[in-house]
Design an enzyme around this catalytic site. Structure first.
Site, PDB file in Angstrom:
ATOM      1  CB  CYS A   9     -57.321  62.180  39.416  1.00 30.42           C
ATOM      2  SG  CYS A   9     -56.505  63.741  39.833  1.00 30.42           S
ATOM      3  CG  ASP A  51     -49.240  51.499  49.248  1.00 25.57           C
ATOM      4  OD1 ASP A  51     -48.755  52.639  49.136  1.00 25.57           O
ATOM      5  OD2 ASP A  51     -48.932  50.548  48.494  1.00 25.57           O
ATOM      6  CG  ASN A 106     -41.510  58.738  48.924  1.00 25.34           C
ATOM      7  OD1 ASN A 106     -40.737  58.931  49.853  1.00 25.34           O
ATOM      8  ND2 ASN A 106     -42.142  57.585  48.763  1.00 25.34           N
ATOM      9  N   GLY A 128     -38.098  59.749  45.193  1.00 27.57           N
ATOM     10  CA  GLY A 128     -38.686  58.434  44.931  1.00 27.57           C
ATOM     11  C   GLY A 128     -40.180  58.460  44.692  1.00 27.57           C
ATOM     12  CB  THR A 186     -43.789  55.740  41.848  1.00 25.97           C
ATOM     13  OG1 THR A 186     -44.706  55.430  42.891  1.00 25.97           O
ATOM     14  CG2 THR A 186     -42.394  55.257  42.235  1.00 25.97           C
ATOM     15  CG  HIS A 208     -48.980  59.780  47.453  1.00 23.38           C
ATOM     16  ND1 HIS A 208     -48.594  60.223  46.202  1.00 23.38           N
ATOM     17  CD2 HIS A 208     -48.062  58.845  47.814  1.00 23.38           C
ATOM     18  CE1 HIS A 208     -47.494  59.574  45.829  1.00 23.38           C
ATOM     19  NE2 HIS A 208     -47.149  58.744  46.797  1.00 23.38           N
ATOM     20  CG  HIS A 221     -46.398  56.525  51.681  1.00 22.68           C
ATOM     21  ND1 HIS A 221     -46.538  55.365  50.963  1.00 22.68           N
ATOM     22  CD2 HIS A 221     -45.915  57.454  50.813  1.00 22.68           C
ATOM     23  CE1 HIS A 221     -46.141  55.564  49.712  1.00 22.68           C
ATOM     24  NE2 HIS A 221     -45.756  56.829  49.591  1.00 22.68           N
TER      25      HIS A 221
HETATM   26  P1  AMP Z   1     -44.748  56.919  45.990  1.00 22.69           P
HETATM   27  O1  AMP Z   1     -43.615  56.008  45.640  1.00 22.69           O
HETATM   28  O2  AMP Z   1     -44.505  57.725  47.219  1.00 22.69           O
HETATM   29  O3  AMP Z   1     -45.174  57.756  44.808  1.00 22.69           O
HETATM   30  O4  AMP Z   1     -45.946  55.972  46.408  1.00 22.69           O
HETATM   31  C1  AMP Z   1     -46.903  55.491  45.542  1.00 22.69           C
HETATM   32  C2  AMP Z   1     -47.617  54.403  46.290  1.00 22.69           C
HETATM   33  O5  AMP Z   1     -48.845  54.157  45.635  1.00 22.69           O
HETATM   34  C3  AMP Z   1     -46.877  53.074  46.358  1.00 22.69           C
HETATM   35  O6  AMP Z   1     -46.679  52.720  47.722  1.00 22.69           O
HETATM   36  C4  AMP Z   1     -47.811  52.109  45.637  1.00 22.69           C
HETATM   37  O7  AMP Z   1     -47.827  50.842  46.236  1.00 22.69           O
HETATM   38  C5  AMP Z   1     -49.140  52.804  45.762  1.00 22.69           C
HETATM   39  N1  AMP Z   1     -50.125  52.515  44.724  1.00 22.69           N
HETATM   40  C6  AMP Z   1     -49.954  52.592  43.384  1.00 22.69           C
HETATM   41  N2  AMP Z   1     -51.098  52.312  42.742  1.00 22.69           N
HETATM   42  C7  AMP Z   1     -52.028  52.063  43.710  1.00 22.69           C
HETATM   43  C8  AMP Z   1     -53.406  51.715  43.699  1.00 22.69           C
HETATM   44  N3  AMP Z   1     -54.081  51.572  42.549  1.00 22.69           N
HETATM   45  N4  AMP Z   1     -54.034  51.524  44.889  1.00 22.69           N
HETATM   46  C9  AMP Z   1     -53.354  51.659  46.046  1.00 22.69           C
HETATM   47  N5  AMP Z   1     -52.058  51.998  46.128  1.00 22.69           N
HETATM   48  C10 AMP Z   1     -51.399  52.193  44.976  1.00 22.69           C
HETATM   49 ZN    ZN Z   2     -54.317  63.415  40.360  1.00 27.33          ZN
END
Ligand code: AMP
Ligand code: ZN
Length: 113
Positions: A7, A30, A86, A92, A94, A99, A101
């Site tokens: 956000c 990313d 994910n 997985g 995080t 989102h 990928h």
């Molecule tokens: P997920 O594990 O599917 O939740 O993917 C989260 C992704 O967000 C990971 O690939 C991280 O490298 C990416 N990520 C986390 N913080 C940032 C950020 N500030 N800018 C760009 N990518 C981010």
């Molecule tokens: Zn949000």
């Protein structure tokens, strides 16, 4: 959501390398790329995960896939690419903001890697 990093990226509080933006969708690089092209596509509206997609917010998901196909062409991913979501603990996830990928520029294994 005030404590959600995506956000904050969507509203400009946290910087990102944007590759596409419109009223409802943002795409940015990313931070930790796992492929030569690794872009995240998010709805600007906070949706926590795939589990929270419902009739009143699902249109943006179709739009995200349209944008992803457009970006794949722009990035020259003519040999294919992967779109990953994910969801939840076992998936997985995080970052708890929906989102997708968009990854390309190399071949991927299946189901992981
Ligand atoms: P997920 O594990 O599917 O939740 O993917 C989260 C992704 O967000 C990971 O690939 C991280 O490298 C990416 N990520 C986390 N913080 C940032 C950020 N500030 N800018 C760009 N990518 C981010
Ligand atoms: Zn949000």
């Amino acid at each position: 959501m005030s404590d959600c990093i995506f956000c904050k990226i969507a509203n400009g509080e946290i910087p990102s390398t944007k590759v596409y933006e419109d009223d409802t969708v943002l795409a940015f690089k990313d931070l930790s790329p796992q492929a030569p092209v690794h872009v995240l596509l998010i709805p600007k509206q906070h949706i926590a995960s795939c589990d929270d997609i419902a009739p009143d917010n699902s249109a943006v998901v179709a739009h995200i896939f349209e944008v992803a196909a457009r970006l794949a062409k722009e990035f020259g991913l003519t040999n294919g690419y992967r779109i990953v979501n994910n969801c939840g603990e076992d998936g997985g996830q995080t970052v708890k903001h929906l989102h997708f990928h968009l990854m390309g520029g190399r071949a991927f294994g299946w189901p992981a890697g």
